[in-house]
Design an enzyme around this catalytic site. Structure first.
Site, mmCIF file in Angstrom:
data_model
loop_
_atom_site.group_PDB
_atom_site.id
_atom_site.type_symbol
_atom_site.label_atom_id
_atom_site.label_comp_id
_atom_site.label_asym_id
_atom_site.label_seq_id
_atom_site.Cartn_x
_atom_site.Cartn_y
_atom_site.Cartn_z
ATOM 1 N N ASP A 79 0.833 -1.134 -0.027
ATOM 2 C CA ASP A 79 0.003 0.045 -0.108
ATOM 3 C C ASP A 79 0.870 1.186 -0.094
ATOM 4 O O ASP A 79 1.346 1.740 1.124
ATOM 5 C CB ASP A 79 -0.760 -0.188 1.447
ATOM 6 C CG ASP A 79 -1.894 1.325 1.396
ATOM 7 O OD1 ASP A 79 -2.524 1.521 0.363
ATOM 8 O OD2 ASP A 79 -2.149 1.617 2.403
ATOM 9 N N ASP A 96 -2.110 0.962 7.237
ATOM 10 C CA ASP A 96 -1.412 0.507 5.852
ATOM 11 C C ASP A 96 -1.151 -0.610 5.877
ATOM 12 O O ASP A 96 -0.990 -1.354 4.537
ATOM 13 C CB ASP A 96 0.018 1.542 5.791
ATOM 14 C CG ASP A 96 -0.245 2.661 5.819
ATOM 15 O OD1 ASP A 96 -0.846 3.384 4.773
ATOM 16 O OD2 ASP A 96 -0.013 3.513 6.659
ATOM 17 N N GLU A 145 -1.399 -1.857 -4.814
ATOM 18 C CA GLU A 145 -2.562 -1.280 -4.826
ATOM 19 C C GLU A 145 -2.460 -0.063 -6.014
ATOM 20 O O GLU A 145 -1.727 0.843 -5.850
ATOM 21 C CB GLU A 145 -3.135 -0.394 -3.652
ATOM 22 C CG GLU A 145 -4.496 0.239 -3.699
ATOM 23 C CD GLU A 145 -4.780 0.787 -2.388
ATOM 24 O OE1 GLU A 145 -4.957 1.891 -2.182
ATOM 25 O OE2 GLU A 145 -4.791 -0.194 -1.295
#
Length: 164
Positions: free
Chosen positions: A7, A140, A67
């Protein structure tokens, strides 16, 4: 099979390494790589790169699920996150790690069944899917676990094997 979920952020990147043996999935490690607040570019990028390299060296994943980013409002923040995302992607490419890029809605749908799920629903789903206790640390980390989990599903797609 080992996969790393990432992330990305401008000064902090969540990561999680999952391992799948037959139908069992377990978390090998998770956490964040962080540059101290106020660290200027490119120093923040070097810190993120070094931290990711250390995780890759220790756990040796063969696939990464990073992501995909979408920003509609703050262009300055978006620019900084895209810089760090680029550094993270190139670090993975240097290690010859195949990269998957699920969207936020794919991650939400892949963990909860709904593309509009919130963070609390994703956490609850991951606890059930992976039979884990709440993770410590930043959001995260949870986001990286979710990206890795969805990446595992994506990696078994016959369409992915065509791209290789």
């Amino acid at each position: 099979m080992r996969i790393i979920g990432i992330d990305p952020g401008s000064h902090r990147a969540g990561y999680a390494v999952l391992e799948k043996n037959s139908s069992r999935i377990r978390i090998l490690t998770y956490g964040t790589v962080e540059a101290p607040s106020g660290t200027q570019s490119p120093d923040n990028l070097l810190i993120l790169r070094k931290g990711l390299r250390e995780v890759l060296e220790e756990y040796k994943p063969t696939i990464a699920s990073v992501e995909e980013m979408f920003f509609a409002k703050n262009k300055k923040t978006a620019s900084r996150v895209f810089e760090s995302r680029g550094v993270l992607l190139i670090t993975l490419a240097e290690k010859n790690i195949q990269i998957l890029e699920p969207t936020v809605s794919q991650i939400k749908k892949g963990t909860t069944g709904s593309g509009t799920a919130d963070k609390k629903q994703i956490r609850h789903a991951l606890k059930l899917l992976l039979n884990i206790e709440p993770l410590k640390g930043h959001d995260d980390s949870w986001d990286a676990v979710a990206a890795a989990y969805v990446g595992l599903s994506m990696s078994s797609s016959p369409l992915l094997k065509i791209k290789r």
